[in-house]
Design an enzyme around this catalytic site. Structure first.
Site: not given
Length: 304
Positions: A122, A174, A177-178, A181
């Site tokens: 990221s 990840k 995480h996204n 987001e």
């Protein structure tokens, strides 16, 4: 301290620069030669003629970082590289691959005597200046080989990167995480839409966003970027209301279902993106027709 990089897109090229400026020797390659040419003036970066040439130029136990789109491009690069590298060499997938694919690839490569690191990355286009947040999955030995490069890429040698766990853990982290987001972006979008909806208050959205950046509980890098966007074009008249999704939000929603762990905010943010892409148009048209059938309500005709 030498590393190969395959894929010189927006992130790969800047990662090559950051590694080189941090003291590593970088051998880079992209099928688009112009991408390599852009790095020609960068000290400690040399461009290979192809994957085979990259393998020859790297010495000792090779470390090769792939910054490629998930799916077929990544798999193709792995398939080609396997025939060109040796036991104990390490392949690092820095793309947004599905974590289950990374688990399978790690097992297959280990059976060939190769090491594999799945690296969730990221930082976007700002990573060259600010560093990249790295979420790594793999065996301790594989991470040990990539460790010197992670320390250069990260915001600090000891901060902004983590060995999350075994193979797949980096890309899993990840993915989530996204997903987070997606939810954060949706909340900012909806909130500022509500603010813009009260024309009578005449709130300066860019100045309010700037105010929130200082001391507010919602201050964040996403708010920083939101502030920049509003300052540049508060009405956004030139921007189409279409938001792409690149896959990670879908995988996060699927994971939620497979675990039976509720993730309504992330899932609804994903659905909103689908809607922006016109994928709810048929349903909306049918809703209008149902209202007309049962209540005689007017139907707005399409301009097409």
């Amino acid at each position: 301290m030498e590393i190969g990089i395959v894929g010189l897109g927006r992130m790969g090229s800047n990662m090559a620069r950051r590694l080189a400026r941090g003291g590593a020797r970088v051998v880079a390659w992209d099928r688009d030669k112009s991408k390599c040419d852009e790095l020609a003036s960068e000290p400690r970066v040399e461009c290979a003629e192809g994957l085979a040439d990259m393998a020859v130029r790297l010495t000792g136990e090779r470390v090769i970082l792939m910054m490629l789109p998930a799916g077929a491009p990544t798999q193709s690069a792995i398939d080609n590289l396997v025939a060109m590298i040796s036991n104990n060499d390490t392949l690092v997938d820095g793309g947004n691959s599905y974590y289950k694919d990374s688990m399978s690839r790690a097992l297959e490569l280990s059976q060939r005597g190769l090491r594999f690191v799945d690296a969730g990355v990221s930082g976007g286009i700002h990573g060259l200046a600010n560093g990249y947040c790295l979420m790594l999955g793999g065996t301790p030995k594989a991470i040990e080989r990539f460790d010197p490069f992670a320390r250069i890429l990260a915001p600090g040698p000891e901060t902004g990167w983590l060995h999350c766990g075994p193979s797949g853990a980096g890309h899993f982290a990840k993915m989530v995480h996204n997903g987070i987001e997606y939810g954060m972006m949706q909340a900012f979008g909806e909130g500022f839409a509500l603010l813009a909806g009260r024309k009578d208050f005449d709130i300066d959205l860019a100045r309010l966003a700037e105010t929130w950046r200082h001391g507010s509980v919602v201050r964040s890098w996403l708010l920083d970027l939101t502030t920049e966007a509003l300052a540049e074009d508060e009405d956004m008249a030139s921007v189409a209301p279409v938001v792409a999704d690149s896959g990670e939000g879908r995988w996060t929603a699927i994971e939620s279902i497979e675990q039976g762990t509720p993730a309504p905010v992330i899932t609804m943010a994903l659905m909103s993106r689908f809607s922006s892409q016109g994928k709810s148009d048929f349903a909306r048209k049918l809703l209008a027709m149902m209202r007309a059938k049962f209540g005689g309500h007017a139907v707005t005709k399409s301009r097409k």
